[in-house]
Design a protein around this motif. Sequence first.
Motif, PDB file in Angstrom:
ATOM      1  N   TRP A  35     -66.809 -25.589  -0.913  1.00 45.71           N
ATOM      2  CA  TRP A  35     -66.894 -25.571   0.552  1.00 45.71           C
ATOM      3  C   TRP A  35     -65.721 -26.352   1.165  1.00 45.71           C
ATOM      4  CZ3 TRP A  35     -69.554 -23.492   4.559  1.00 45.71           C
ATOM      5  CH2 TRP A  35     -69.556 -24.180   5.774  1.00 45.71           C
ATOM      6  N   GLY A  40     -64.111 -25.858   4.652  1.00 52.53           N
ATOM      7  CA  GLY A  40     -65.399 -26.086   5.304  1.00 52.53           C
ATOM      8  C   GLY A  40     -65.475 -27.505   5.847  1.00 52.53           C
ATOM      9  N   ALA A  52     -76.476 -22.836   2.388  1.00 54.72           N
ATOM     10  CA  ALA A  52     -76.810 -21.722   3.291  1.00 54.72           C
ATOM     11  C   ALA A  52     -78.300 -21.700   3.609  1.00 54.72           C
ATOM     12  CB  ALA A  52     -76.336 -20.389   2.713  1.00 54.72           C
ATOM     13  N   GLY A 109     -69.329 -20.045  -4.946  1.00 51.71           N
ATOM     14  CA  GLY A 109     -70.252 -19.783  -3.848  1.00 51.71           C
ATOM     15  C   GLY A 109     -69.902 -20.578  -2.603  1.00 51.71           C
ATOM     16  N   GLY A 110     -69.679 -21.879  -2.773  1.00 47.03           N
ATOM     17  CA  GLY A 110     -69.309 -22.729  -1.638  1.00 47.03           C
ATOM     18  C   GLY A 110     -67.973 -22.323  -1.041  1.00 47.03           C
ATOM     19  N   LEU A 113     -68.339 -19.170   1.053  1.00 47.59           N
ATOM     20  CA  LEU A 113     -69.003 -19.413   2.338  1.00 47.59           C
ATOM     21  C   LEU A 113     -68.032 -19.927   3.394  1.00 47.59           C
ATOM     22  CD1 LEU A 113     -72.370 -21.095   1.296  1.00 47.59           C
ATOM     23  CD2 LEU A 113     -72.097 -18.924   2.508  1.00 47.59           C
ATOM     24  N   ASP A 116     -63.789 -17.527   4.773  1.00 47.19           N
ATOM     25  CA  ASP A 116     -63.772 -16.768   6.027  1.00 47.19           C
ATOM     26  C   ASP A 116     -62.426 -16.099   6.315  1.00 47.19           C
ATOM     27  OD1 ASP A 116     -65.032 -15.765   8.289  1.00 47.19           O
ATOM     28  OD2 ASP A 116     -64.378 -17.447   9.538  1.00 47.19           O
TER      29      ASP A 116
END
Length: 180
Positions: A35, A40, A52, A109-110, A113, A116
């Motif tokens: 992330w 993030g 999430a 996964g992070g 997310l 973007d």
Amino acid sequence: MSETELPVWAEVAAAADRLELASSPAELHGALCGWLSAGGADAAGWLALVMADPALPAPQPGDALDRLRGTSAAQLGDPEFGFQLLLPEDGKPIDRAAALFAWCRAFLGGFGLALDGKPMSEEGQEALRDLANLGAAQIDEADDGSDEEALAEIEEYLRMAVLLLHADCALGMQHRQRLH
């Protein structure tokens, strides 16, 4: 404990258990680092963002999960490359390898997310492919676990790949925003 030292595995596991999370400390750290590496937000409520799940509470200030966030963000930005992976300290190399592969899957996964659609360099794309390959790796149950040196080399490569992705996506974005 210094700001650049990760909480120990058992502390993070206990905090995850209290919140009834089905993630290991390696998976939590991997997802958080993914992330942050993709740009993030370094936010107190990181757990809900990274997992999430908006129903997850923000970690309490100073608890293991809050320190995990603060230390991970500090390590990723450390000009001395002090970034470390949260893996079990002891145990068999096969267990460390399984945690490392789980860390990679969670990182992806992070990262996904938070990415973007941000542009990535060719080196960043290659590093991401390497992480995906590690995340897809399987443990050979017949392995006697004697190859600790290879595991240490993979861990070191992974550290550098994560720092490259962080510089490419998170820091690169910050530098680009300052130019505009």
